[in-house]
Design an enzyme around this catalytic site. Structure first.
Site, short mmCIF file in Angstrom:
data_model
loop_
_atom_site.label_atom_id
_atom_site.label_comp_id
_atom_site.label_asym_id
_atom_site.label_seq_id
_atom_site.Cartn_x
_atom_site.Cartn_y
_atom_site.Cartn_z
N HIS A 189 0.84 -1.20 0.00
CA HIS A 189 0.00 0.00 0.00
C HIS A 189 0.87 1.25 0.00
CE1 HIS A 189 -3.86 1.98 1.82
NE2 HIS A 189 -3.82 2.06 0.50
N HIS B 113 -14.23 4.40 0.44
CA HIS B 113 -13.19 4.84 1.38
C HIS B 113 -12.40 5.96 0.70
CE1 HIS B 113 -10.84 2.14 -1.18
NE2 HIS B 113 -9.75 2.77 -0.72
#
Length: 265
Positions: A158, A237
């Protein structure tokens, strides 16, 4: 030498002399001749001291002159008093005007100083506000950490952090800067990239809609779009990245970045 008999050859009495004198004057008045001797003869019988009419005239004239002089002095004194009073009044009025002008000047100076102080305070507050960083989402939390591993990311980890957010939640610029990208960003979906005044960059991905355009100046907390689930996303999100440059791969830990800018995450 002969002798005078008692009671004989006595001199004329005062009354007799006075009567004779009056008779003589009357006689002279009848003939139209009142000699110079008539007045002395009559005056000699007057018990009072002789008085000169000219002297009375001079005395009266002197009294009048003294009175006129006194009146003139009084008028001059009154004029001087009035002039002095007028001068004092003019001085008092001038001093009052001067005090009023000074009070006005001081009031204007105070008002100017207060206005300048207020303006300085406002500028300082604005400078602090513009220099302040905020969280990209209000009342949210990090749902996926930086460098988390997994097959969802092409790099294998990520490159940012994910903030929990329902679709349509307001997304905010974390700090003052200029929008350098606003639109479709491939795997990032609808995204915005902002260059901040300190030379760093932040990225906001997967938004459902955008509120800014390229080149637009933004301030801390300004809305730049709404959260969503566009691009490579498993659900609503906000993907948030912090970078040292504009390109992919210059990412840094977003939590550390925000904390270094005073934002508690």
């Amino acid at each position: 030498m002969g002798t005078r008999g008692a009671g004989k050859h006595r001199g004329s009495s005062r009354l007799t002399k006075k009567t004779a004198g009056i008779a003589g004057i009357a006689a002279l008045a009848t003939t139209g001749v009142i000699g110079a001797f008539a007045a002395p003869a009559f005056a000699a019988d007057n018990d009072s001291a002789p008085q000169d009419p000219a002297l009375n005239h001079i005395s009266i004239g002197d009294d009048a002159a003294v009175e006129i002089e006194a009146q003139a002095d009084a008028q001059q004194a009154a004029a001087e008093t009035a002039a002095e009073a007028a001068a004092l009044k003019a001085q008092a009025e001038a001093e009052a005007k001067q005090r009023a002008a000074e009070a006005k000047r001081m009031a204007e100076a105070r008002a100017k100083a207060e206005r300048e102080a207020k303006e300085r305070a406002e500028r300082e507050a604005e400078r602090k506000r513009l220099g302040t960083f905020v969280s990209p989402l209000a009342d949210s939390y990090v749902s996926t950490q930086y460098k988390a591993g997994g097959g969802m990311w092409s790099s294998g980890s990520h490159t940012g952090i994910d903030f929990h957010a329902a679709s349509g939640t307001v997304v905010r610029a974390v700090g003052m800067g200029t929008v350098v990208e606003a639109g479709w960003g491939g795997a990032y979906g609808n995204n915005v990239v902002i260059k901040h005044v300190d030379g760093t960059y932040t990225q906001y991905g997967h938004m459902s809609s955008l509120s800014v355009r390229v080149g637009q100046q933004v301030t801390p907390g300004q809305q730049i779009g709404l959260s969503g689930s566009t691009g490579n996303s498993s659900g609503p999100h906000l993907h948030f990245e912090a970078r040292t440059g504009a390109d992919y791969g210059s990412d840094v830990n977003p939590i550390t970045y925000l904390r270094n800018h005073g934002v508690t995450v």
